[in-house]
Design a protein around this motif. Structure first.
Motif, PDB file in Angstrom:
ATOM      1  N   ARG A 132       0.690  -1.240   0.060  1.00  0.00           N
ATOM      2  CA  ARG A 132      -0.005   0.108  -0.057  1.00  0.00           C
ATOM      3  C   ARG A 132       0.857   1.096  -0.129  1.00  0.00           C
ATOM      4  N   ILE A 133       0.535   2.297  -0.769  1.00  0.00           N
ATOM      5  CA  ILE A 133       1.259   3.220  -0.911  1.00  0.00           C
ATOM      6  C   ILE A 133       0.439   4.428   0.016  1.00  0.00           C
ATOM      7  N   GLN A 134       1.122   4.905   1.084  1.00  0.00           N
ATOM      8  CA  GLN A 134       0.323   5.545   2.105  1.00  0.00           C
ATOM      9  C   GLN A 134      -0.303   6.947   1.609  1.00  0.00           C
ATOM     10  N   SER A 135       0.404   7.780   1.018  1.00  0.00           N
ATOM     11  CA  SER A 135       0.142   9.012   0.537  1.00  0.00           C
ATOM     12  C   SER A 135       0.842   9.569  -0.725  1.00  0.00           C
ATOM     13  N   ASN A 136      -0.314  10.060  -1.400  1.00  0.00           N
ATOM     14  CA  ASN A 136       0.338  10.552  -2.692  1.00  0.00           C
ATOM     15  C   ASN A 136      -0.576  11.254  -3.438  1.00  0.00           C
ATOM     16  N   GLU A 137      -0.122  12.344  -4.282  1.00  0.00           N
ATOM     17  CA  GLU A 137      -0.905  13.346  -4.841  1.00  0.00           C
ATOM     18  C   GLU A 137      -1.708  12.804  -6.217  1.00  0.00           C
ATOM     19  N   THR A 138      -1.056  11.781  -6.401  1.00  0.00           N
ATOM     20  CA  THR A 138      -1.741  10.977  -7.758  1.00  0.00           C
ATOM     21  C   THR A 138      -2.565  10.046  -7.053  1.00  0.00           C
ATOM     22  N   ALA A 139      -3.491   9.215  -8.156  1.00  0.00           N
ATOM     23  CA  ALA A 139      -4.439   8.429  -7.734  1.00  0.00           C
ATOM     24  C   ALA A 139      -3.591   7.042  -7.256  1.00  0.00           C
ATOM     25  N   ALA A 140      -2.440   6.790  -7.446  1.00  0.00           N
ATOM     26  CA  ALA A 140      -1.651   5.628  -6.903  1.00  0.00           C
ATOM     27  C   ALA A 140      -1.994   5.316  -5.616  1.00  0.00           C
ATOM     28  N   ARG A 141      -2.600   4.067  -5.322  1.00  0.00           N
ATOM     29  CA  ARG A 141      -2.694   3.632  -3.823  1.00  0.00           C
ATOM     30  C   ARG A 141      -2.051   2.108  -3.487  1.00  0.00           C
ATOM     31  N   TYR A 142      -1.994   1.770  -4.756  1.00  0.00           N
ATOM     32  CA  TYR A 142      -1.511   0.142  -4.349  1.00  0.00           C
ATOM     33  C   TYR A 142      -0.257  -0.115  -5.396  1.00  0.00           C
ATOM     34  N   LEU A 143       0.786  -0.846  -4.869  1.00  0.00           N
ATOM     35  CA  LEU A 143       1.930  -1.190  -5.733  1.00  0.00           C
ATOM     36  C   LEU A 143       2.141  -2.731  -5.936  1.00  0.00           C
ATOM     37  N   LYS A 144       2.389  -3.032  -7.052  1.00  0.00           N
ATOM     38  CA  LYS A 144       2.613  -4.535  -7.122  1.00  0.00           C
ATOM     39  C   LYS A 144       3.601  -4.728  -7.960  1.00  0.00           C
ATOM     40  N   ILE A 145       4.729  -5.752  -7.400  1.00  0.00           N
ATOM     41  CA  ILE A 145       5.822  -6.013  -8.037  1.00  0.00           C
ATOM     42  C   ILE A 145       5.858  -7.426  -8.363  1.00  0.00           C
ATOM     43  N   SER A 146       6.562  -7.846  -9.266  1.00  0.00           N
ATOM     44  CA  SER A 146       6.674  -9.449  -9.705  1.00  0.00           C
ATOM     45  C   SER A 146       7.584  -9.551 -10.587  1.00  0.00           C
ATOM     46  N   GLN A 147       8.025 -11.067 -10.505  1.00  0.00           N
ATOM     47  CA  GLN A 147       9.229 -11.548 -11.114  1.00  0.00           C
ATOM     48  C   GLN A 147       8.951 -12.911 -11.484  1.00  0.00           C
ATOM     49  N   PRO A 148       9.127 -13.307 -12.595  1.00  0.00           N
ATOM     50  CA  PRO A 148       9.050 -14.872 -12.942  1.00  0.00           C
ATOM     51  C   PRO A 148       9.946 -15.675 -12.118  1.00  0.00           C
ATOM     52  N   LYS A 149       9.304 -16.880 -11.601  1.00  0.00           N
ATOM     53  CA  LYS A 149      10.112 -17.788 -10.858  1.00  0.00           C
ATOM     54  C   LYS A 149      11.264 -18.192 -11.405  1.00  0.00           C
ATOM     55  N   ASP A 150      11.025 -18.468 -12.673  1.00  0.00           N
ATOM     56  CA  ASP A 150      12.426 -19.036 -13.332  1.00  0.00           C
ATOM     57  C   ASP A 150      13.494 -18.231 -13.192  1.00  0.00           C
ATOM     58  N   GLU A 151      13.384 -16.896 -13.076  1.00  0.00           N
ATOM     59  CA  GLU A 151      14.624 -15.942 -12.909  1.00  0.00           C
ATOM     60  C   GLU A 151      15.150 -16.119 -11.458  1.00  0.00           C
ATOM     61  N   LEU A 152      14.079 -16.299 -10.403  1.00  0.00           N
ATOM     62  CA  LEU A 152      14.414 -16.626  -9.228  1.00  0.00           C
ATOM     63  C   LEU A 152      15.557 -17.897  -9.130  1.00  0.00           C
ATOM     64  N   TYR A 153      15.090 -18.929  -9.629  1.00  0.00           N
ATOM     65  CA  TYR A 153      15.689 -20.257  -9.748  1.00  0.00           C
ATOM     66  C   TYR A 153      16.921 -20.228 -10.848  1.00  0.00           C
ATOM     67  N   ALA A 154      17.148 -19.177 -11.125  1.00  0.00           N
ATOM     68  CA  ALA A 154      18.338 -19.202 -12.311  1.00  0.00           C
ATOM     69  C   ALA A 154      19.687 -19.660 -11.466  1.00  0.00           C
ATOM     70  N   ALA A 155      19.977 -19.117 -10.313  1.00  0.00           N
ATOM     71  CA  ALA A 155      20.995 -19.412  -9.492  1.00  0.00           C
ATOM     72  C   ALA A 155      20.913 -20.870  -9.251  1.00  0.00           C
ATOM     73  N   GLU A 156      19.604 -21.171  -8.794  1.00  0.00           N
ATOM     74  CA  GLU A 156      19.551 -22.589  -8.083  1.00  0.00           C
ATOM     75  C   GLU A 156      19.747 -23.623  -9.309  1.00  0.00           C
ATOM     76  N   ALA A 157      19.369 -23.406 -10.630  1.00  0.00           N
ATOM     77  CA  ALA A 157      19.776 -24.301 -11.665  1.00  0.00           C
ATOM     78  C   ALA A 157      21.353 -24.359 -11.872  1.00  0.00           C
TER      79      ALA A 157
END
Length: 466
Positions: A132-157
């Motif tokens: 949640r974005i607490q205060s902002n002069e724009t309409a933005a109230r929520y932030l979503k970040i994502s990343q493919p799991k394959d990229e997370l497991y690249a080092a594991e591979a």
């Protein structure tokens, strides 16, 4: 499959299973660790990004900031308004139905907790974090970040490939080491097997040179001892077999001669022109030979009973001095015919504890032999007591016995002079009977002799039960 192959296969299987299990566990642990690390980092980054978006005054600035963060981190970033509608995303993935994530319940949770919400579902290809974005002069109230799991497991591979390589290398090492280890363990087993087969086939000289301090070494020593014992027993059996063959040959020889004499005497008695005097003479001759055969068989029977019947000896107290006197009375007339004097010296204060009949038989044989092989001189019987032991001696001044005959003197049918002994009517078993009787009494017969000077036969008796 031999023992070496079995051991090698067993070790390879067990160790390979161990390597595979450990490697698999390591891969799963690393995968779980990387995911947990990514989740924590996502939570931290989303909170940081949400704070950085606070105070942003224009939509253009909001877009630039989203783009900057996405380019910097490589995350997929999207911003939503309070209703859950997507305002913008970078990289641009088109419209996203945020209701799938930002439903009323999720928004309530974000508002109440003030913490990021991680969405990690198996059917999703991406790891998602909502903040949640607490205060902002724009309409933005929520932030979503994502990343493919394959990229997370690249080092594991990469790590997994390293682990697989190490696992294959470990298994190869296990195979090599297992063969050498199996050979090391199976070598003594093979040696023991070959030695046991040779011993079972009669090679009792086979010796196992296995210098080890473990169970294999102990087993090798046991097999060597067993082979030695079997060899000794085999040699003993050979000697016994030779003695048995000689025994039956001697019996045959001893019986054949008197049978020939009896047969000849009967043929002479059947002659019609033979005088009554000659017939009586041949009759007596046949009778003596029959008695001789009877004595021979009786002696053999006695020896057999000594060998196998432990109760054949009936011990009890008896007066040894009286027994000696009785024997002197019987044999003195026979000795007198050869001008031989029989003397006694009995120093016994206690009664002997033995089988009186068998001891009388022993002394009877010794005195008879002394008279038989003494041409002149004397025979001395002594009995001396020391403590609970009585030592009995029969000494003569006869022809003596040479040293070469002493070792076999008490063997059955052994004669120092076969022709003379047979002429004197002996069976060849007298001294063997003596030895058997005394052995049954836990006593030994000892002989000291010198050719031309005479012989002394000695044995001991107890005065108390043993």
């Amino acid at each position: 499959m031999n023992i070496q192959s079995k051991l090698a296969v067993t070790y390879i299987t067990l160790l390979s299973i161990g390597v595979i299990v450990i490697s698999s566990y390591a891969i799963l642990s690393i995968r779980s660790f990387l995911l947990n690390e990514a989740i924590q980092k996502f939570e931290s980054d989303s909170h940081t990004f949400a704070i950085s978006f606070e105070g942003t005054g224009q939509e253009n600035n909001l877009y630039n900031k989203v783009k900057f963060v996405a380019d910097l981190t490589g995350y997929n970033i999207a911003v939503f308004d309070s209703a859950g509608d997507q305002l913008l995303s970078y990289p641009d993935t088109g419209f996203v139905d945020a209701n799938e994530f930002l439903n009323d319940e999720v928004q309530k949770t974000l508002i109440e907790t003030g913490k990021p919400l991680v969405i990690n579902e198996e059917e999703l290809e991406n790891l998602i974090v909502l903040e949640r974005i607490q205060s902002n002069e724009t309409a933005a109230r929520y932030l979503k970040i994502s990343q493919p799991k394959d990229e997370l497991y690249a080092a594991e591979a990469s790590i997994r490939r390293l682990i697989y390589g190490a696992m294959i290398g470990s298994i190869l090492v296990v195979i090599i080491v297992s063969f050498f280890f199996a050979r090391y363990l199976s070598k003594p087993i093979t040696q023991l097997k070959e030695a046991a087969l040779e011993i079972s086939n009669g090679n009792l000289d086979r010796e196992i040179n296995l210098k080890r301090s473990d169970e294999f070494g102990t087993l090798a020593q046991s097999l060597n001892q067993m082979a030695g014992t079997l060899k000794a027993d085999n040699e003993q059996l050979k000697k016994l077999n030779e003695k048995q063959n000689q025994f039956f040959a001697d019996i045959t020889h001893e019986v054949r001669n008197p049978l020939h004499t009896i047969s000849g005497s009967l043929e002479m008695i059947e002659m019609e022109d033979l005088s009554e005097e000659k017939k009586a003479q041949y009759h007596q001759q046949a009778k003596r030979q029959i008695q001789r055969i009877a004595r021979l068989l009786e002696d053999i029977k006695t020896l057999q009973r000594y060998d196998f019947d432990g109760s054949f000896i009936q011990k009890k107290e008896f007066d040894l001095a009286a027994l000696v006197d009785n024997l002197i009375e019987i044999h003195s007339p026979i000795a007198a015919e050869k001008n031989i004097a029989i003397k006694t010296r009995v120093d016994v204060t206690s009664k002997a504890f033995a089988d009186p009949d068998k001891i009388e038989q022993v002394m009877e044989n010794l005195i008879s032999n002394a008279i038989k092989y003494t041409n002149t001189g004397e025979i001395i019987l002594t009995a001396e007591q020391k403590g609970d032991i009585i030592t009995v001696n029969v000494q003569d001044t006869g022809i003596g016995i040479s040293e070469e005959h002493l070792e076999r003197l008490f063997d059955r049918f052994y004669r120092t002079d076969k022709a003379r002994s047979r002429d004197k009517g002996g069976t060849g078993l007298g001294l063997a009977v003596v030895k058997g009787i005394l052995r049954a009494h836990d006593s030994k017969i000892i002989v000291l002799s010198k050719v031309g000077e005479g012989s002394t036969f000695s044995f001991t008796l107890n005065t108390l039960p043993q």
